[in-house]
Write an enzyme that holds these catalytic residues in place. Structure first.
Site, short mmCIF file in Angstrom:
data_model
loop_
_atom_site.label_atom_id
_atom_site.label_comp_id
_atom_site.label_asym_id
_atom_site.label_seq_id
_atom_site.Cartn_x
_atom_site.Cartn_y
_atom_site.Cartn_z
N TYR A 113 0.58 -1.09 -0.36
CA TYR A 113 0.19 -0.09 -0.43
C TYR A 113 1.14 1.63 -0.11
CZ TYR A 113 -3.51 4.04 1.17
OH TYR A 113 -3.86 4.92 1.38
N TRP A 115 1.08 5.56 -2.21
CA TRP A 115 0.65 6.50 -2.98
C TRP A 115 1.97 6.30 -3.91
CZ3 TRP A 115 -2.21 11.92 -3.55
CH2 TRP A 115 -3.64 11.18 -2.75
N1 MGD Z 1 -2.03 8.70 11.92
C1 MGD Z 1 -2.63 8.64 10.51
N2 MGD Z 1 -1.83 7.84 10.47
C2 MGD Z 1 -2.26 8.02 8.24
C3 MGD Z 1 -3.61 8.87 8.44
C4 MGD Z 1 -3.65 9.97 9.32
O1 MGD Z 1 -4.95 10.47 8.62
N3 MGD Z 1 -3.63 9.63 10.38
N4 MGD Z 1 -3.48 9.23 7.05
C5 MGD Z 1 -3.00 7.60 5.95
C6 MGD Z 1 -3.78 7.51 4.85
S1 MGD Z 1 -5.20 8.29 3.93
C7 MGD Z 1 -3.20 6.91 3.80
S2 MGD Z 1 -3.04 7.62 2.40
C8 MGD Z 1 -1.83 6.95 4.39
C9 MGD Z 1 0.09 7.36 2.89
O2 MGD Z 1 1.07 7.02 3.09
P1 MGD Z 1 1.82 6.19 2.44
O3 MGD Z 1 0.91 5.96 0.87
O4 MGD Z 1 2.36 4.43 2.61
O5 MGD Z 1 2.99 7.81 2.44
P2 MGD Z 1 3.90 8.13 1.12
O6 MGD Z 1 5.23 9.38 1.61
O7 MGD Z 1 2.70 8.75 0.23
O8 MGD Z 1 4.75 6.68 0.70
C10 MGD Z 1 5.10 7.03 -0.37
C11 MGD Z 1 6.66 6.62 -0.32
O9 MGD Z 1 6.45 6.15 -1.71
C12 MGD Z 1 7.96 5.92 -2.31
N5 MGD Z 1 8.18 6.54 -3.53
C13 MGD Z 1 7.84 7.36 -4.59
N6 MGD Z 1 7.75 6.68 -6.29
C14 MGD Z 1 8.38 5.78 -6.14
C15 MGD Z 1 8.90 5.14 -6.89
O10 MGD Z 1 8.31 5.76 -7.78
N7 MGD Z 1 8.89 4.28 -6.14
C16 MGD Z 1 8.75 3.26 -5.28
N8 MGD Z 1 9.19 1.54 -5.65
N9 MGD Z 1 8.40 4.04 -4.29
C17 MGD Z 1 8.72 5.11 -4.12
C18 MGD Z 1 8.06 7.91 -1.13
O11 MGD Z 1 9.43 7.59 -1.03
C19 MGD Z 1 7.57 6.89 -0.09
O12 MGD Z 1 8.06 6.57 0.92
O13 MGD Z 1 -1.11 7.35 5.19
C20 MGD Z 1 -2.24 6.98 6.37
N10 MGD Z 1 -1.74 6.94 7.63
N1 MGD Z 2 -1.29 18.58 1.53
C1 MGD Z 2 -1.68 17.24 1.74
N2 MGD Z 2 -3.30 16.73 1.44
C2 MGD Z 2 -3.30 15.60 1.38
C3 MGD Z 2 -2.61 14.86 1.81
C4 MGD Z 2 -1.31 15.07 2.34
O1 MGD Z 2 -0.67 14.48 2.57
N3 MGD Z 2 -1.17 16.46 2.14
N4 MGD Z 2 -3.26 13.06 1.88
C5 MGD Z 2 -4.07 12.89 0.68
C6 MGD Z 2 -4.83 11.85 1.42
S1 MGD Z 2 -4.33 10.22 1.14
C7 MGD Z 2 -5.97 11.61 1.95
S2 MGD Z 2 -7.13 10.48 2.88
C8 MGD Z 2 -7.28 12.94 2.31
C9 MGD Z 2 -7.34 12.94 3.77
O2 MGD Z 2 -8.71 14.02 3.98
P1 MGD Z 2 -9.37 13.91 5.19
O3 MGD Z 2 -9.38 12.61 6.33
O4 MGD Z 2 -10.77 14.37 5.47
O5 MGD Z 2 -8.52 14.79 6.12
P2 MGD Z 2 -8.07 14.59 7.76
O6 MGD Z 2 -6.20 15.92 7.86
O7 MGD Z 2 -7.31 13.49 8.16
O8 MGD Z 2 -8.36 14.81 8.82
C10 MGD Z 2 -8.93 16.11 8.18
C11 MGD Z 2 -9.40 17.13 9.39
O9 MGD Z 2 -10.36 15.87 10.61
C12 MGD Z 2 -10.06 16.74 11.54
N5 MGD Z 2 -12.06 15.64 12.75
C13 MGD Z 2 -10.60 14.33 13.03
N6 MGD Z 2 -11.06 13.78 13.72
C14 MGD Z 2 -12.55 14.41 13.51
C15 MGD Z 2 -14.30 13.78 13.91
O10 MGD Z 2 -14.05 12.59 14.65
N7 MGD Z 2 -14.88 14.58 14.03
C16 MGD Z 2 -14.77 15.28 13.17
N8 MGD Z 2 -15.99 15.87 12.58
N9 MGD Z 2 -13.83 15.93 12.60
C17 MGD Z 2 -12.75 15.39 12.94
C18 MGD Z 2 -9.26 16.56 12.04
O11 MGD Z 2 -9.70 18.35 12.53
C19 MGD Z 2 -8.51 16.66 10.73
O12 MGD Z 2 -8.20 18.50 10.27
O13 MGD Z 2 -6.32 13.92 2.64
C20 MGD Z 2 -5.22 13.92 0.89
N10 MGD Z 2 -5.24 15.29 0.86
MO MO Z 3 -5.06 8.94 1.60
#
Ligand code: MGD
Ligand code: MGD
Ligand code: MO
Length: 750
Positions: A113, A115
């Site tokens: 998993y 991005w």
């Molecule tokens: N506490 C907390 N944890 C969370 C979340 C949260 O809201 N709170 N959000 C979750 C969510 S929604 C997501 S999507 C995840 C995101 O988690 P990830 O998708 O794992 O985060 P990235 O940092 O985008 O990881 C991508 C990795 O791929 C590598 N990479 C980039 N390009 C390439 C390539 O071409 N080849 C290879 N082999 N590697 C490459 C980058 O260097 C990086 O290390 O985190 C989750 N974790």
């Molecule tokens: N710049 C930037 N943008 C991103 C990403 C990034 O890494 N960087 N990651 C992308 C990815 S993979 C994803 S999945 C999306 C995630 O998109 P979301 O899931 O919408 O975003 P988050 O930033 O995890 O959370 C948004 C807000 O939810 C609020 N929140 C937390 N818990 C609760 C709750 O119980 N109730 C309510 N009402 N609010 C709560 C927090 O204050 C938080 O700031 O964002 C995407 N956009």
């Molecule tokens: Mo995500």
């Protein structure tokens, strides 16, 4: 490789948008905004420093203890032996072969998993899946950390795959602008998050829409723990995290008690209201879900709830729910309950009304384009049928062969001997990273492809250095964007990095799967073929696209695919004719009560939405962990990407922790103080950012800091997953519960 001139400027595309790149003497020296982007993000500014950073992996590397004696301990602390490519590929291929022959391919976890990078062909995860399929298959994962729980629950309610619903059917920003009078945003809509979109977003327009909403006099209400989750011109109801379902129930109670319920709509378009109503009104459990009941749970005045309910019932209202709400224990409930609330209002299927999910979460939600798909590199067929919910990896490693529940099924976890990861960073993204580190010691071998020495690469046994998009050519295109890019190779691979495709190709050859994996093609031949297929699909839709040579010359084109089609009002055909255009649920209607879910017999997800407090929240805060930690996405980058260079900026690390002035005062914490954030699962450093814009009792730390080494008793940079809870959202969704965590904060001596 094409010749690289001394100086050139080209446009490329990324998950955070298009930008110009200046290259001089083989190095990326600067980036600049893309001309067509009205609100470019500053994320690429740090890219030159990151691409050439000292943390790039220069050569294939094998962990010393593993190489010497297949020693498992030492992941994350051993040093690495650098080897020539051929030798490292031989070793990895032999190990893959040993594992598949000894234990079968069900012992290989290849969910992989993450991005990774934008670019259609060089998508690391797809490459990994195709490769593993070519050598007999792998254990896969279902869903995403983003929306895993919603992907499980919402098809029961609406009968559509969740992603199809949000990307293809939800009302567009234009429809909202034209029709919505009241926008009620659970978890806000944060333009900070719409900076990014899977595969690319060229025109950043989310913030602009809110200016237009304000001009129109639309009332926009942000309900959640942070004011900054919505633009400044929105109202803020400061809610305790995880209490949204209680608030929604109270809104529903007012709507019912004050005779606003649209019984005609419920009768025509839904099923099961009669099963839900006794719970709402308290006949079932003796507790009417009144505003007085919800007020103390949510930390919101009952009068505020009443006023909002009346407003929602008497104006054209769109309820939006952020993805974050389902990234928490019992995240199924607010998602389901928001649908029930919208159904009671009877506005579902009317333009700009009803309910929508994930607006602003990524930039593509709310845009409406012709469904011009294509240019997908086939992953082949996976002979192994085992799939785990994506966020259950820690449980899987801890409990081989143990039964677990998921969405009506009960299956044993596989017994994993080898993990293969390319394009993700689990030691950034998974919950309770100290727990994951322990579970990670179980498999015999871990193979990772990475450009950088991330915490995951450091915890692998075999590490292959991967190129970044600037070191290879590709095509940039996203279903949710109306631009098409040729992404030129700009610099030679850094160190000895190779494309994921070539690494897998080398392994496939050694494992007798070269033909299955490459079909005799190199990457440029694949890109040409996929592009030709895409051009043909476009032509069928009357969209003219230049040939590849012309696209290379032009670098990018704008696609005329914006639409305001009939699909842009969610459930309009269904509302108009529920018999003729039924939903794909068992009843053909919106399921307020689901016989299917009820038949699973899960106490943590019964047959209709209910209020279920999570294991950790302000309602059960303790003396040792009195604060609720939310961990949103970082505003200055994408997850853990480019972190190496950002962390070098003076004062940037550890990350900031937003804390209310009262909470800071009670702990003698001043603005900018170094603090320790901790609970029974771990500890990390952070820097206090005192703010009135966060609810008292809540602290917020962005994700994305690189997690430290196993010996650290405190995570130095501030990854909130040192603290979060690694439990499934429920037996139904088994999503990530990242927003479920209680912590304490204390000042640290500098
Ligand atoms: N506490 C907390 N944890 C969370 C979340 C949260 O809201 N709170 N959000 C979750 C969510 S929604 C997501 S999507 C995840 C995101 O988690 P990830 O998708 O794992 O985060 P990235 O940092 O985008 O990881 C991508 C990795 O791929 C590598 N990479 C980039 N390009 C390439 C390539 O071409 N080849 C290879 N082999 N590697 C490459 C980058 O260097 C990086 O290390 O985190 C989750 N974790
Ligand atoms: N710049 C930037 N943008 C991103 C990403 C990034 O890494 N960087 N990651 C992308 C990815 S993979 C994803 S999945 C999306 C995630 O998109 P979301 O899931 O919408 O975003 P988050 O930033 O995890 O959370 C948004 C807000 O939810 C609020 N929140 C937390 N818990 C609760 C709750 O119980 N109730 C309510 N009402 N609010 C709560 C927090 O204050 C938080 O700031 O964002 C995407 N956009
Ligand atoms: Mo995500």
């Amino acid at each position: 490789m094409t010749e690289i001139r001394d100086r050139q400027t080209k446009v490329t595309s990324s998950h955070w948008g298009a930008f110009e790149v200046d290259v001089e003497n083989g190095r990326i020296v600067a980036t600049r905004p893309f001309s067509a982007d009205p609100a470019p993000t500053p994320i690429p500014d740090i890219l030159p420093a990151a691409v050439h950073h000292r943390t790039r992996i220069d050569r294939p590397s094998i962990r010393r203890g593993w190489l010497a004696a297949r020693e498992k301990n030492g992941r994350g602390s051993d040093d690495f032996v650098k080897l020539p490519w051929d030798e490292a590929l031989d070793i990895a291929a032999a190990e893959l072969d040993r594992v598949r022959k000894t234990y079968g391919n069900e012992a290989i976890f290849g969910g992989s998993y993450g991005w990774s990078s934008a670019g259609r062909f060089h998508h690391a995860q797809s490459q990994a899946h195709r490769f593993l399929n070519s050598i007999g298959g792998y254990v896969a994962s279902f869903g995403s950390y983003s929306t895993g729980c919603a992907q499980a629950i919402m098809p029961h309610v609406f009968g559509e795959p969740f992603l199809k619903l949000i990307y293809e059917h939800q009302d567009s920003w234009q429809t909202i602008h034209d029709h919505t009078e009241t926008l009620v945003m659970f978890g806000g809509i944060n333009p900070k998050n719409s900076q990014v979109s899977m595969g690319g977003i060229t025109e950043h327009r989310t913030a602009g829409w809110f200016d237009r909403f304000a001009e129109k006099g639309m009332r926009c209400v942000n309900i959640g723990p942070q004011r900054g989750d919505a633009p400044a011109n929105c109202e803020w109801i400061a809610l305790r995290p995880a209490s949204d379902t209680a608030l929604m129930l109270a809104l529903a109670h007012v709507i019912e008690s004050e005779s606003f319920t649209d019984r005609e709509f419920l009768a025509r378009c839904t099923t099961g209201f009669d099963r839900f109503l006794p719970y709402l009104m308290g006949q079932e459990d003796g507790q009417p879900k009144t505003p007085e009941w919800a007020g103390p749970l949510c930390g919101v005045e009952p009068e505020t709830i009443r006023e909002l309910a009346r407003r929602m019932a008497t104006t054209r209202t769109l309820i939006t729910v952020a993805w974050s709400l389902q990234r928490a224990e019992h995240g199924e409930q607010p998602y389901w309950m928001s649908a029930v609330l919208a159904a009671m209002l009877g506005q579902i299927g009317m333009p700009g009304c009803g309910v929508g999910y994930g607006y602003g979460a990524i930039g593509g939600v709310g845009k409406s384009f012709l469904g011009l798909h294509g240019m997908t590199f086939s992953q082949g067929q996976n002979p192994v049928k085992k799939v785990i919910p994506v966020a259950r990896i820690g449980d899987m490693l801890r409990n081989p062969n143990q039964l677990y529940d998921f969405n009506g099924k009960r299956e044993p976890y596989p017994d994993i001997r080898l993990i293969y990861w390319a394009g993700g960073n689990p030691f950034h993204h998974h919950q309770d990273l100290n727990g994951l580190h322990k579970a990670w010691q179980k498999p015999e071998t871990i193979i990772v492809h990475e450009p950088w020495w991330t915490a995951t690469a450091k915890r692998a046994d075999i590490v292959f250095p991967a190129t970044t998009p600037y070191e290879r050519e590709d095509i940039g295109r996203s279903n949710l964007d109306d631009y098409l890019f040729y992404m030129p190779q700009m610099i030679a691979p850094v160190g000895e990095a190779r494309d994921d495709y070539d690494i897998f190709g080398g392994l496939a050859e050694r494992l007798g799967a070269a033909q299955a994996f490459t079909e005799g093609r190199g990457s440029s031949e694949w890109i040409r073929l996929l592009y030709q297929e895409y051009r043909a699909i476009a032509a069928d839709m009357d969209v003219e696209i230049p040939d590849l040579e012309a696209l290379k010359e032009r670098n990018w084109i704008h696609l005329p695919i914006e639409t305001q089609g009939p699909n842009q009002t969610l459930f309009k055909p269904f509302r108009e004719d529920p018999e003729g255009a039924p939903l794909k649920t068992p009843s053909g209607r919106i399921e307020i009560f689901s016989e299917t879910i009820a038949s699973f017999g899960y106490p943590d997800c019964p047959g209709h939405p209910v209020w279920l407090p999570p294991g950790e929240w302000l309602g059960n805060a303790t003396e040792s962990a009195p604060l609720h930690l939310v961990s949103p996405q970082p505003g200055d980058k994408l997850h853990s990407q480019l972190e190496c260079a950002l962390a070098d900026v003076e004062g940037a690390r550890p990350v900031g922790i937003a804390i209310h002035p009262d909470d800071a005062r009670a702990r003698d914490i001043g603005s900018g103080d170094l603090v320790r954030v901790f609970n029974s699962r771990g500890a990390c450093r952070a820097r206090a950012a005192i703010s009135e814009d966060i609810r008292q009792g809540v602290v917020a730390m962005p994700t994305g800091a690189w997690f430290g080494d196993p010996g650290d008793n405190i995570d130095p940079n501030g990854n909130p997953n040192a603290l979060t809870l690694d439990v499934g959202t429920s037996r139904l969704g088994q999503g990530s519960s990242a927003h479920t965590a209680l912590v304490e904060v204390a000042r640290l001596a500098e």
